[in-house]
Design a protein around this motif. Structure first.
Motif, PDB file in Angstrom:
ATOM      1  N   ASP A 258      14.462  22.957  -4.783  1.00 40.56           N
ATOM      2  CA  ASP A 258      14.359  23.600  -3.463  1.00 40.56           C
ATOM      3  C   ASP A 258      13.570  24.907  -3.551  1.00 40.56           C
ATOM      4  OD1 ASP A 258      15.727  21.638  -2.064  1.00 40.56           O
ATOM      5  OD2 ASP A 258      17.679  22.597  -2.344  1.00 40.56           O
ATOM      6  N   GLU A 259      13.807  25.649  -4.592  1.00 39.27           N
ATOM      7  CA  GLU A 259      13.106  26.924  -4.759  1.00 39.27           C
ATOM      8  C   GLU A 259      11.608  26.708  -4.947  1.00 39.27           C
ATOM      9  OE1 GLU A 259      14.485  30.633  -7.137  1.00 39.27           O
ATOM     10  OE2 GLU A 259      13.378  29.376  -8.570  1.00 39.27           O
ATOM     11  N   ASP A 262      10.035  25.885  -1.682  1.00 35.50           N
ATOM     12  CA  ASP A 262       9.920  27.054  -0.810  1.00 35.50           C
ATOM     13  C   ASP A 262       8.812  28.001  -1.274  1.00 35.50           C
ATOM     14  OD1 ASP A 262      11.989  26.121   0.743  1.00 35.50           O
ATOM     15  OD2 ASP A 262      13.523  27.329  -0.253  1.00 35.50           O
TER      16      ASP A 262
END
Length: 295
Positions: A258-259, A262
Motif C-alpha cells: 500500500d505504501e 501511494d
C-alpha cells in the motif's frame, strides 16, 4: 537545588532504561460465542504488561524511541486453559522530519495455539522454553526489533534475529505447529530460516536502502527520494531470481504494498517503468495495486 538534581536524575534514568516497545494488545473472542468471559480481558491486560514491561535487549531506548506495534489475538475456540487462535502482528517506524509512520512488519500467524490460566506468571527466558504463549509472542517481538533495526542500519537486526532463531530452535520440543521444517513454507520456522539465509541478503539491504536512502530523504527532495526507492527495489529482483515466489518476499510486500502504491501515485513523477516491471514480476499478488499507480 539538591531536589532539582534528584528530579533530573530520575528523569534521565526513566528515559535511558525505557523498554523497547509501545505495543497495543487486543484479544478478540467473538468467534468463541462467549467473548464476555473475563479471562479474555485478563489475558489482554497481562500480555500488554508483559510485552511493554519486559526488557528485550541490552540497548537503551529513550521513551520517544519506543517502537509502535500491535498484536491482535483472535481466539477461535477455547476449552479450560487451552486456546486456539490466530495472531496478527504489525509494527511501524517514524520517517525522518515527518509525521508519517512507515509500516515495517506485518505478519499473520495462523497457528497460535497456547495454554493459559488466568493470572499465571508470564516470564521470558531467552535460552529456555517456558510456554508456547511466551515463545510465539517473544519470537514476534524479536522480529519487530530486528526489522526495525534493519531499517535504520544495514544488517542492524542481526542480534534480534539470532534471538528469534534461538526461540524457534528451543520451541521445537513443542507439539504445536509453526516451529519445525515440516510445518510448511509459511511458518515461523520458514520465516526466520529464510531471513538468516545468505540468499535473502538483498531483501535486508532493501530494508535499509528503502528507508534510510529513500523515505528518510523525501523531505529534502521527493523526486530524489522516490528514485532511491526505485533503486532499492532492484535488490528484490535479485532475490527473486535466486528464490522466486518466496514467503519472505510476501511478508515484505504485506507491509509495503500500500505504501509503495501511494508513494508513486502522487507527488513529483519519476521514471518507474522498470520498477513497475519489477513489482509485477516479484509481487504479482498485488498487481491490482500496481495498476493503480499513475505515472
Amino acid at each position: 537545588m539538591r531536589n532539582l538534581f534528584l528530579l533530573i536524575a530520575i528523569f534521565w534514568t526513566s528515559m535511558s532504561v525505557s523498554q523497547e516497545l509501545n505495543c497495543t494488545v487486543n484479544v478478540i473472542a467473538q468467534q468463541t460465542g462467549n467473548d464476555n468471559n473475563v479471562v479474555f480481558n485478563t489475558l489482554e491486560k497481562q500480555l500488554t504488561e508483559f510485552i511493554n514491561s519486559t526488557k528485550w535487549s541490552s540497548k537503551e531506548f529513550g521513551s520517544q524511541e519506543r517502537i509502535n506495534c500491535s498484536m491482535v489475538i483472535n481466539v477461535l475456540s477455547y476449552n479450560n486453559d487451552s486456546f486456539s487462535a490466530s495472531l496478527q502482528v504489525s509494527s511501524s517506524r517514524p520517517v525522518f522530519n515527518s509525521t508519517y509512520s512507515s509500516p515495517v512488519y506485518n505478519y499473520n500467524d495462523k497457528n497460535f495455539n497456547f495454554q493459559y490460566l488466568e493470572f499465571q506468571n508470564l516470564v521470558f527466558n531467552p535460552n529456555q522454553f517456558e510456554s508456547n504463549l511466551i515463545s510465539v509472542l517473544s519470537f514476534h517481538v524479536y522480529m519487530i526489533l530486528g526489522m526495525d533495526a534493519d531499517s535504520f542500519e544495514l544488517n542492524g537486526g542481526d542480534t534480534y534475529f539470532n534471538q528469534a532463531q534461538t526461540i524457534a530452535s528451543y520451541s521445537q520440543q513443542l507439539s504445536g505447529q509453526g516451529w519445525k521444517l515440516e510445518d510448511g513454507l509459511q511458518s515461523r520456522f520458514a520465516l526466520i530460516d529464510n531471513l538468516m539465509s545468505p540468499s535473502f541478503k538483498g531483501l535486508r539491504s532493501t530494508m535499509y536502502n528503502y528507508h534510510i536512502k529513500g523515505l528518510d530523504t523525501m523531505n529534502e527532495g521527493a523526486k530524489a527520494g522516490k528514485a532511491k526507492i526505485v533503486s532499492a527495489l532492484d535488490d528484490l529482483q535479485k532475490v527473486h531470481r535466486i528464490r522466486p515466489n518466496s514467503f519472505l518476499m510476501r511478508v515484505f510486500f504485506d507491509a509495503k504494498a500500500d505504501e509503495i502504491m501511494d508513494i508513486f501515485s502522487g507527488g513529483p513523477n519519476v521514471n518507474i517503468t522498470e520498477a513497475m516491471d519489477i513489482l509485477n514480476r516479484i509481487a504479482p499478488m498485488h498487481s491490482q495495486k500496481w495498476r493503480n499507480i499513475k505515472f
